[in-house]
Design an enzyme around this catalytic site. Structure first.
Site, PDB file in Angstrom:
ATOM      1  N   GLU A  42      -7.009  -7.575  -1.855  1.00  0.00           N
ATOM      2  CA  GLU A  42      -7.373  -7.405  -0.444  1.00  0.00           C
ATOM      3  C   GLU A  42      -8.806  -6.912  -0.357  1.00  0.00           C
ATOM      4  O   GLU A  42      -9.169  -5.924  -0.996  1.00  0.00           O
ATOM      5  CB  GLU A  42      -6.484  -6.376   0.272  1.00  0.00           C
ATOM      6  CG  GLU A  42      -5.248  -6.920   0.934  1.00  0.00           C
ATOM      7  CD  GLU A  42      -4.646  -5.907   1.908  1.00  0.00           C
ATOM      8  OE1 GLU A  42      -5.424  -5.230   2.622  1.00  0.00           O
ATOM      9  OE2 GLU A  42      -3.427  -5.785   1.952  1.00  0.00           O
ATOM     10  N   GLU A  62       0.788  -1.243   0.000  1.00  0.00           N
ATOM     11  CA  GLU A  62       0.000   0.000   0.000  1.00  0.00           C
ATOM     12  C   GLU A  62       0.817   1.289   0.000  1.00  0.00           C
ATOM     13  O   GLU A  62       0.241   2.377   0.096  1.00  0.00           O
ATOM     14  CB  GLU A  62      -0.987   0.003   1.183  1.00  0.00           C
ATOM     15  CG  GLU A  62      -2.027  -1.105   1.062  1.00  0.00           C
ATOM     16  CD  GLU A  62      -3.076  -1.083   2.152  1.00  0.00           C
ATOM     17  OE1 GLU A  62      -2.912  -0.321   3.135  1.00  0.00           O
ATOM     18  OE2 GLU A  62      -4.059  -1.841   2.050  1.00  0.00           O
TER      19      GLU A  62
END
Length: 897
Positions: A557, A461
């Site tokens: 995710e 991320e």
């Protein structure tokens, strides 16, 4: 504590040998001030494990109550581990003697016989210190003095801030954690996360030993399989640890095949180290494809592995390394589409729909995460009971044990391996980058040869965090972007590629793949629906409304929280604190939004019992597991419905779904499908169905107000016509009101819309009442097959919210428990109901094990399910332990409103 005589591990070859002496076992422990001294320690291990040891009685159960706060002092102390050991004279006659530490957590100064021999600063690096002139025959001492990781990280952050700050200053307050873990190379999650506590351990968490040899030993063997037409090219890099240059010897390579072994032998001269200090020899072996079978992901074929032996010998000694390798080709495909690029995995030239889950550390204490029984329990729950084929080892965690990757090879679980960087900016000074370079070099060489290793990810991320200004970096964006490129591209990626010829790599997750590269390694919109992979979370909207979900190329995710079972909670707290509003439950919830979303998500769809009901807390826990399971199921089926197809905006061709997360590190609210005690939540029982290779679903299209029936097939299996049955049931009866059969031929890798119906009219025509109320009276069971064989798991379409449906407060009971094996491990449990019942949940409480089907929809009078116990029990004990509940359990709802 007196010396110990430690067993020598001797590896013989033609009368020559290299010697290893294990230094693990019982050590002494004290803190720097000697407030705590004369404590016993176990190596490998860690400080929390040692202080919990009953012989020391310093800490209680660190996982209980508020002990994560009570024990914060531990990580702020400086601890010293020491022991004595005896060395036989034979070992000291070798020309080179090294102290090898496979894993040290994290900052240690090491002394042999009171002589400093080295320091450590990275828990992911193997440290080797030459101690030839320091060690002696007879009794020796070894001491490791550990600095507090909290103190070191604070000092490094202060030093960096003299130039410019590297955010974040700390984790969110709700994490109740520690600060600045991004400045050190340690498990980021050990400083806490939104699903775990802060236990920043120190200690010798992996093996420690002496090695002794005359001239050299094999350090690594990196064996990579490359497709070369009718043959495989097996490229083998053998890395050595020489004492001097000019060493000559023979390098023997032997590969077991399904026919005769393939062997090659060559005379080698170990020359000067390259610019990176490495001495290695490359051996290329041609392997006819006819001599080995292909390795496939779980559900696509078998996982044959072949033994590779590499041995170096000369007139003084020998050294051998052995590996198990599989023959396969794994590619990441990013083909051009009308809108953007594809993103999917192809294995052995076959497109693969990636079905899997994200893995966090298997335990918050690193030495515990490496235990084989932990690996076995979790990977078996994935591969033996589901058709999942991919695990993403997430960047805030740890590089897993050798055994973890061996079992992934065995089970056919492709590994998306993040390098350990997550959710933070990181420094890019020369010292930090050099530290990272050593880490990448070691870890890639350690695990790249595994057949399961599918792709390396640069970080978790952080591309998105930089692009979105998540850490308020916009005012100095060019500096932080330059640091990002120095770290993940110039260091992580380039060092990885230097150590491997054939590895796949993505810069981050989420990322836009090669589109990110074109945009200078930080895309304007990482995680775009038109490129690469995407992460998505939303706990504020109705999670059973499919219109809220994105339509990406690959979803790496996504997930929803739930609470562990009451039995699991009772291992760390008493029943009086299990209300969502208690201080304890608020403390255990680390998400910044708190516990309110858990209740709100339930109330979108379901009616909770009144708060004065004695079973209210139990009901909330159970309902959170329902909403988690249904939400992840709904989102997963949404992604699967876009396999091979696009919406009118060019979004779609979704070829992967990896939900968050598999496991837990303590008993707490989390996104896990298996809680810390090993108990399966309802979600994990749903996984085999929504990740079945063939699936039919009923989707409500909000725009057209139609029920759409889709068929998904990940791979070819049975050709020809198949059927799909839509069976309509009333909530009042087990007798079907109507059965509609659809006939057709379905192709793999394309989600096909089979039929659509006006929901209200379809249900009314089926006998559910007038069109304006029919959706409250009925539900639809959906299943597919060929001839008389059912090929898909049962699926369901619920036309109204559960709280609006005319459900009965049905009576559900266990009528029989029968042992079906001689070992007391497998049982049939017979469940009877007097009306269709939702999410029937069987709980064995203190009898550990799992059901092959649980949280099921009971649409017949009697349902039989299988229970697999972890250890032998009896039918009588299991029946006595079992309880059963369901959505409209009368004990929750005394009377229907």
């Amino acid at each position: 504590m007196g010396f110990r005589l430690v067993l020598l591990l001797v590896f013989l070859y033609g009368g020559k040998c290299e010697v290893k002496q294990d230094l693990g076992g019982e050590w002494s422990l004290k803190d720097e001030t000697e407030e705590y001294k004369d404590l016993s320690a176990t190596v490998p291990g860690g400080i929390y494990t040692d202080l919990m040891n009953p012989s020391n009685k310093i800490l209680g159960n660190i996982y209980a109550g508020f002990n994560d706060i009570e024990y914060k002092w531990v990580a702020r102390y400086n601890w010293t581990y020491s022991t004595t050991f005896q060395v036989q004279e034979d070992l000291t006659k070798r020309d080179v003697i090294n102290l090898v530490l496979e894993g040290v957590d994290t900052f240690a100064t090491i002394f042999i016989n009171d002589v400093k021999v080295g320091t450590t600063e990275n828990m992911f690096v193997r440290y080797i210190f030459e101690i030839t002139n320091t060690l002696k025959a007879g009794v020796n001492t070894i001491t490791l003095k550990f600095d507090s990781p909290i103190t070191v990280s604070e000092e490094l952050a202060k030093k960096q801030a003299e130039d410019y700050a590297v955010p974040p200053d700390c984790v969110p307050d709700s994490y109740k954690g520690e600060c600045h873990v991004n400045f050190i190379r340690k498990i980021p999650a050990s400083f806490s996360w939104d699903w775990g506590p802060a236990f920043p351990s120190v200690g010798i968490w992996k093996d420690i030993y002496l090695e002794a040899f005359y001239v050299t030993t094999i350090r690594y063997v990196v064996a990579e399989v490359i497709d070369s037409g009718d043959n495989w090219l097996l490229s083998i890099d053998t890395y050595f640890a020489p004492k001097t240059t000019g060493i000559t010897g023979k390098l023997d390579v032997s590969l077991q095949t399904k026919r005769e072994p393939i062997q090659t032998s060559s005379e080698v001269i170990l020359g000067e180290p390259n610019e990176h200090g490495e001495i290695f020899v490359t051996t290329n072996v041609t392997v006819p494809k006819s001599s080995v079978d292909l390795w496939w992901p779980n559900g696509y074929g078998k996982q044959p592995l072949y033994t590779l032996n590499v041995t170096f010998t000369n007139d003084k000694e020998s050294s051998t390394s052995q590996k198990k390798i599989g023959f396969r080709k794994i590619e990441i495909m990013q083909d051009e589409l009308d809108s953007g690029l594809a993103f999917y995995f192809k294995v052995n030239n076959v497109p693969i729909y990636a079905m899997g889950v994200n893995v966090i550390p298997l335990d918050i204490l690193p030495e515990e995460s490496y235990k084989r029984e932990t690996v076995d329990r979790l990977l078996a729950a994935v591969a033996e009971y589901t058709e999942m084929n991919m695990l993403r080892v997430w960047g805030g965690g740890v590089y897993e044990s050798d055994y973890f990757y061996e079992m992934a090879d065995k089970y056919g679980l492709m590994i998306w391996q993040d390098f350990v960087f997550a959710s933070a900016m990181y420094p890019a000074n020369a010292e930090f980058l050099s530290n990272v370079q050593r880490e990448v070099n070691h870890q890639v060489k350690r695990i790249q040869s595994h057949a399961s290793l599918a792709v390396w990810g640069g970080n978790n991320e952080n591309e998105g965090n930089l692009a979105s200004n998540h850490f308020n970096t916009a005012d100095n964006f060019d500096v932080y972007k330059a640091d990002y490129i120095k770290l993940y591209i110039d260091t992580v990626r380039d060092e990885m590629r230097r150590a491997t010829k054939n590895a796949n790599f993505v810069n981050s997750s989420p990322t836009n793949g090669i589109q990110t590269d074109k945009e200078g390694y930080v895309a304007s919109d990482p995680g775009s629906n038109f490129y690469g992979d995407k992460h998505y979370y939303n706990n504020k909207k109705d999670s059973l409304d499919e219109s809220i979900f994105p339509t990406p190329r690959f979803s790496s995710e996504y997930g929803y929280q739930s609470l562990p079972s009451v039995t699991s909670w009772l291992t760390v707290a008493n029943s009086s604190v299990l209300n969502l509003n208690s201080d304890f439950m608020k403390h255990r919830q680390h998400h910044p939004d708190g516990n309110d979303p858990l209740k709100n998500l339930i109330e979108f769809q379901m009616e909770l019992p009144s708060e004065d009901n004695e079973y209210y807390d139990e009901a909330v826990i159970y309902y959170t597991q329902i909403i988690q399971a249904m939400s992840v199921k709904t989102e997963t089926e949404h992604y699967r419905r876009f396999m091979g197809r696009f919406d009118d905006q060019g979004q779609g061709n979704t070829m992967g779904a990896l939900f968050w997360q598999l496991n837990d590190v303590w008993v707490a609210p989390s996104w896990a499908s298996i809680d810390y005690t090993g108990r399966w939540k309802m979600l994990h029982n749903f996984v085999p169905n929504f990740f079945s290779h063939e699936l039919v679903t009923g989707h409500y299209n909000k725009d057209s107000k139609k029920l759409e029936i889709y068929h998904m097939l990940n791979k070819p299996n049975v050709d020809g016509e198949k059927w799909i049955n839509l069976t309509v049931y009333s909530w009042e009866s087990f007798t079907p009101l109507n059965v509609t059969q659809l006939i057709g031929e379905f192709e793999p890798l394309v989600a096909r819309l089979v039929a659509s119906y006006d929901v209200d009219q379809f249900l009314s025509d089926s006998g559910c009442g007038a069109a304006d109320v029919a959706k409250y009276n009925c539900f639809v069971h959906i299943v597919g097959g060929k001839d008389g064989t059912v090929l898909t798991p049962s699926n369901y379409f619920f036309p109204s919210k559960f709280k609006e449906a005319k459900l009965k407060n049905s009576n559900v009971e266990i009528i029989s428990v029968d042992m079906i094996d001689a070992k007391g491990l497998r049982f049939h449990v017979w469940v009877k109901a007097d009306a269709p019942s939702l999410f029937v949940w069987l709980d064995p409480h203190d009898i550990k094990g799992h059901f092959l089907e649980n949280g099921f929809i009971q649409h017949s009078l009697v349902t039989t399910v299988t229970f697999i116990a972890d250890s032998p029990t009896t039918s009588e004990d299991l029946k006595q332990a079992l309880t059963v509940t369901h959505l409209r359990d009368p004990k929750y709802f005394i009377s229907r409103k």
